[in-house]
Design a protein around this motif. Structure first.
Motif, PDB file in Angstrom:
ATOM      1  N   ARG A 182       0.811  -1.215   0.000  1.00 53.64           N
ATOM      2  CA  ARG A 182       0.000   0.000   0.000  1.00 53.64           C
ATOM      3  C   ARG A 182       0.849   1.273   0.000  1.00 53.64           C
ATOM      4  N   GLN A 183       1.984   1.216   0.658  1.00 49.53           N
ATOM      5  CA  GLN A 183       2.810   2.424   0.751  1.00 49.53           C
ATOM      6  C   GLN A 183       4.237   2.066   1.128  1.00 49.53           C
ATOM      7  N   VAL A 184       5.186   2.754   0.521  1.00 47.36           N
ATOM      8  CA  VAL A 184       6.588   2.656   0.919  1.00 47.36           C
ATOM      9  C   VAL A 184       7.082   4.073   1.181  1.00 47.36           C
ATOM     10  N   ASP A 185       7.617   4.302   2.359  1.00 47.35           N
ATOM     11  CA  ASP A 185       8.060   5.652   2.725  1.00 47.35           C
ATOM     12  C   ASP A 185       9.491   5.602   3.246  1.00 47.35           C
ATOM     13  N   PRO A 186      10.481   5.944   2.404  1.00 47.88           N
ATOM     14  CA  PRO A 186      11.877   5.874   2.846  1.00 47.88           C
ATOM     15  C   PRO A 186      12.262   6.983   3.826  1.00 47.88           C
ATOM     16  N   ILE A 187      11.385   7.989   4.004  1.00 51.71           N
ATOM     17  CA  ILE A 187      11.648   9.019   5.007  1.00 51.71           C
ATOM     18  C   ILE A 187      11.209   8.520   6.384  1.00 51.71           C
ATOM     19  N   ASP A 188       9.967   8.028   6.474  1.00 46.52           N
ATOM     20  CA  ASP A 188       9.500   7.412   7.717  1.00 46.52           C
ATOM     21  C   ASP A 188      10.183   6.070   7.969  1.00 46.52           C
ATOM     22  N   MET A 189      10.814   5.516   6.918  1.00 46.98           N
ATOM     23  CA  MET A 189      11.414   4.184   6.979  1.00 46.98           C
ATOM     24  C   MET A 189      10.352   3.150   7.351  1.00 46.98           C
ATOM     25  N   THR A 190       9.235   3.182   6.600  1.00 47.03           N
ATOM     26  CA  THR A 190       8.151   2.232   6.826  1.00 47.03           C
ATOM     27  C   THR A 190       7.625   1.721   5.494  1.00 47.03           C
ATOM     28  N   MET A 191       6.950   0.586   5.557  1.00 48.53           N
ATOM     29  CA  MET A 191       6.248   0.023   4.413  1.00 48.53           C
ATOM     30  C   MET A 191       4.936  -0.554   4.928  1.00 48.53           C
ATOM     31  N   THR A 192       3.833  -0.181   4.278  1.00 47.63           N
ATOM     32  CA  THR A 192       2.526  -0.719   4.646  1.00 47.63           C
ATOM     33  C   THR A 192       2.142  -1.772   3.622  1.00 47.63           C
ATOM     34  N   VAL A 193       1.930  -2.990   4.088  1.00 47.65           N
ATOM     35  CA  VAL A 193       1.706  -4.127   3.190  1.00 47.65           C
ATOM     36  C   VAL A 193       0.501  -4.926   3.647  1.00 47.65           C
ATOM     37  N   GLU A 194      -0.112  -5.617   2.698  1.00 46.85           N
ATOM     38  CA  GLU A 194      -1.215  -6.514   3.039  1.00 46.85           C
ATOM     39  C   GLU A 194      -0.671  -7.878   3.416  1.00 46.85           C
ATOM     40  N   ALA A 195      -1.483  -8.626   4.134  1.00 44.64           N
ATOM     41  CA  ALA A 195      -1.023  -9.874   4.750  1.00 44.64           C
ATOM     42  C   ALA A 195      -0.567 -10.912   3.742  1.00 44.64           C
ATOM     43  N   GLY A 196      -1.090 -10.858   2.519  1.00 49.00           N
ATOM     44  CA  GLY A 196      -0.739 -11.871   1.532  1.00 49.00           C
ATOM     45  C   GLY A 196       0.514 -11.575   0.745  1.00 49.00           C
ATOM     46  N   CYS A 197       1.214 -10.483   1.052  1.00 49.09           N
ATOM     47  CA  CYS A 197       2.459 -10.171   0.339  1.00 49.09           C
ATOM     48  C   CYS A 197       3.511 -11.240   0.618  1.00 49.09           C
ATOM     49  N   ILE A 198       4.124 -11.746  -0.429  1.00 53.70           N
ATOM     50  CA  ILE A 198       5.213 -12.701  -0.282  1.00 53.70           C
ATOM     51  C   ILE A 198       6.428 -11.970   0.274  1.00 53.70           C
ATOM     52  N   LEU A 199       7.132 -12.596   1.187  1.00 54.99           N
ATOM     53  CA  LEU A 199       8.230 -11.934   1.883  1.00 54.99           C
ATOM     54  C   LEU A 199       9.284 -11.410   0.928  1.00 54.99           C
ATOM     55  N   ASP A 200       9.643 -12.162  -0.091  1.00 52.52           N
ATOM     56  CA  ASP A 200      10.652 -11.684  -1.047  1.00 52.52           C
ATOM     57  C   ASP A 200      10.183 -10.451  -1.813  1.00 52.52           C
ATOM     58  N   THR A 201       8.891 -10.342  -2.056  1.00 51.72           N
ATOM     59  CA  THR A 201       8.349  -9.146  -2.707  1.00 51.72           C
ATOM     60  C   THR A 201       8.586  -7.923  -1.840  1.00 51.72           C
ATOM     61  N   ILE A 202       8.438  -8.097  -0.532  1.00 51.13           N
ATOM     62  CA  ILE A 202       8.698  -7.011   0.412  1.00 51.13           C
ATOM     63  C   ILE A 202      10.177  -6.649   0.404  1.00 51.13           C
ATOM     64  N   HIS A 203      11.047  -7.658   0.398  1.00 51.70           N
ATOM     65  CA  HIS A 203      12.485  -7.397   0.308  1.00 51.70           C
ATOM     66  C   HIS A 203      12.808  -6.548  -0.922  1.00 51.70           C
ATOM     67  N   ASN A 204      12.245  -6.929  -2.063  1.00 50.23           N
ATOM     68  CA  ASN A 204      12.551  -6.228  -3.315  1.00 50.23           C
ATOM     69  C   ASN A 204      12.036  -4.795  -3.293  1.00 50.23           C
ATOM     70  N   ALA A 205      10.857  -4.588  -2.711  1.00 51.41           N
ATOM     71  CA  ALA A 205      10.294  -3.239  -2.647  1.00 51.41           C
ATOM     72  C   ALA A 205      11.138  -2.342  -1.744  1.00 51.41           C
ATOM     73  N   ALA A 206      11.650  -2.917  -0.667  1.00 47.23           N
ATOM     74  CA  ALA A 206      12.515  -2.144   0.223  1.00 47.23           C
ATOM     75  C   ALA A 206      13.826  -1.783  -0.479  1.00 47.23           C
ATOM     76  N   GLU A 207      14.413  -2.746  -1.173  1.00 48.89           N
ATOM     77  CA  GLU A 207      15.677  -2.496  -1.869  1.00 48.89           C
ATOM     78  C   GLU A 207      15.519  -1.443  -2.947  1.00 48.89           C
ATOM     79  N   ALA A 208      14.330  -1.375  -3.551  1.00 44.38           N
ATOM     80  CA  ALA A 208      14.106  -0.418  -4.633  1.00 44.38           C
ATOM     81  C   ALA A 208      14.190   1.026  -4.158  1.00 44.38           C
ATOM     82  N   VAL A 209      14.010   1.262  -2.857  1.00 40.62           N
ATOM     83  CA  VAL A 209      14.113   2.628  -2.319  1.00 40.62           C
ATOM     84  C   VAL A 209      15.324   2.761  -1.400  1.00 40.62           C
ATOM     85  N   GLY A 210      16.298   1.846  -1.567  1.00 40.05           N
ATOM     86  CA  GLY A 210      17.532   1.929  -0.805  1.00 40.05           C
ATOM     87  C   GLY A 210      17.400   1.545   0.645  1.00 40.05           C
TER      88      GLY A 210
END
Length: 475
Positions: free
Chosen positions: A103-131
């Motif tokens: 739902r949201q990635v915020d590299p200033i707040d250093m947070t990511m809002t995700v739904e429960a069905g997100c695959i863990l590796d997808t979360i890893h990749n989304a985090a890496e995309a914003v450093g």
């Protein structure tokens, strides 16, 4: 629910189908089979139907409808759990797989809002995309889903630095047992406004509510990492090495994994492409890693100096430091492929236990002779996250023994291992949860007052007992 059929539930399923789409109400055996297979093959799941909602509102509708009908449900993420917590035994399955949006990635707040069905590796990749970095790393990260990770308070290889899953969460969205949706998706680092309600649902395996979304903490991405694979004389020297490296690198010490020779040889034997790290064999090994979000100092030089001193002190017998990412990945495979490799050695009785870090050598010194005395020819395969006191104390069957006869001894070995763990003020469930597999063990070992309080919480939040019944608590 064991005698309930699709026909019995037809009105309920029709109502749910009208709301979430009939195509998302699965009843045919060919469609439900994938939701009923458990990773270790310990349980055969049974369900009248698998329900696949696409939003928190749809989950709430399903839960409310099931509550009115008195139909128990089992929430399920990626179906990678290791203690049967996600398995239905006649209940309806509510799959969270379609709730897979970031739902949201915020590299200033250093947070990511995700739904429960997100695959863990997808979360890893989304985090890496914003450093950034999301540091929860486990063997099933390519298929497990974050809701299940949070519901079981997953651990993994970076707990030493970043903590378990519940320490990586700022806020939650949860469907309660009556179908109402609690929106606790706060992105706040400080919030003392009343009870910390999210803690009621983290690590409680869907027995108090169903997590549908989460606000996750992000961290600066590592600018450098240094990985080393070491031979050590014994767990006592490994503990001294841990103390040395922690004093040298502080929070830069991200990983410290201990493995016995049998486990490494099993990986080399059964997993194609794995490479022996040393010319010879040793009884015990350590995989360790330093990481840092800056290049202000040289991690490799720091590691080399630490290991040089450790070898002089007799804490390390042999060492290899990865010279590239590819070499680091090859060293990690020796640890990450261990559970899969064990499957090729027949039956495996597994214990996910923890003791105070200082007591890990004592636990191994007591538990290893105790289990081999119980069954000559037994092949112990202890390994795990020694930096946080978590040992996967797995037992491979003797060569030539019938697998079924060996698995029938599970409770006998539980009593041996768990008695020792309990005497050492440890835990019978370090990072996999209780689920169905350990519910009886929890009832046997837990403080009676603790069990009473757990029961009160369960009754208060799920008075009809319809959320994941028979998991964690034997009710």
């Amino acid at each position: 629910m064991t005698s309930t059929t699709v026909a019995d539930l037809a009105p309920l399923l029709e109502t749910i189908g009208r709301h979430i789409g009939a195509q998302h109400v699965l009843t045919a055996p060919g469609d439900t089979a994938a939701y009923l297979r458990e990773e270790r093959g310990l349980y055969d799941g049974r369900t009248p139907a698998v329900l696949r909602p696409g939003s928190a509102e749809e989950v709430g509708f399903i839960v409310a409808a099931c509550a009115e009908a008195g139909a128990p449900i089992v929430p399920q993420g990626g179906n990678t759990g290791l203690v049967g917590g996600q398995m239905p035994f006649g209940e309806l399955v509510v799959s969270l797989a379609r709730l897979d949006k970031i739902r949201q990635v915020d590299p200033i707040d250093m947070t990511m809002t995700v739904e429960a069905g997100c695959i863990l590796d997808t979360i890893h990749n989304a985090a890496e995309a914003v450093g950034c970095l999301f540091p929860l790393h486990i063997a099933s990260q390519g298929s497990c889903r974050i809701g299940g990770n949070l519901a079981t308070n997953a651990g993994g290889t970076a707990v030493l630095r970043y903590g378990n899953a519940k320490e990586l969460v700022l806020g939650l969205e949860v469907v309660l047992a009556d179908g109402r949706v609690w929106n606790g998706l706060k992105r706040l680092r400080k919030n003392n406004a009343g009870y910390d309600l999210k803690q009621l649902f983290l690590g409680t395996e869907g027995t108090l509510g169903i997590i549908t979304a989460a606000v996750l903490k992000l961290f600066p991405a590592p600018a450098q990492r240094t990985t080393a694979f070491l031979a050590v004389p014994d767990p006592e020297h490994a503990l001294k090495l841990l103390h040395r490296l922690r004093g040298l690198a502080g929070d830069g010490l991200t990983t410290f994994e201990l493995m016995a020779d049998f486990g490494i040889e099993t990986v080399l034997k059964h997993m194609p492409g794995t490479v022996r790290p040393f010319a010879g064999r040793y009884d015990w090994y350590v995989l360790t890693e330093f990481s840092a979000p800056t290049r202000a100092f040289d991690l490799g030089a720091l590691m080399e100096s630490g290991l040089e001193a450790a070898m002089e002190a007799g804490e390390v017998t042999d060492a290899v430091i990865a010279a590239s990412e590819a070499q680091a990945d090859a060293l990690w495979r020796l640890r990450e492929d261990m559970s899969e490799a064990q499957k090729h050695e027949g039956g495996s009785i597994k214990h996910d236990v923890s003791v105070p870090v200082s007591k890990v050598p004592e636990f191994l010194a007591r538990a290893l002779p105790a289990v081999t005395a119980e069954l000559p020819g037994l092949r112990p395969c202890p390994f795990g996250h020694v930096g946080d006191g978590n040992i996967h104390f797995n037992l491979s069957q003797p060569v030539g023994m019938e697998k079924a006869a060996f698995i029938d001894m599970w409770e006998r070995f539980n009593r041996i291992v768990h008695d020792i763990v309990t005497e050492m003020d440890g835990s019978i469930a370090a990072e996999h949860g209780i689920g169905r597999l350990k519910a009886h063990e929890l009832a046997h070992y837990a403080d009676p007052l603790a069990l009473e309080l757990m029961g009160r919480l369960k009754h208060a939040l799920d008075p009809l007992g319809l959320l994941n019944p028979g998991k964690v608590l034997e009710v």
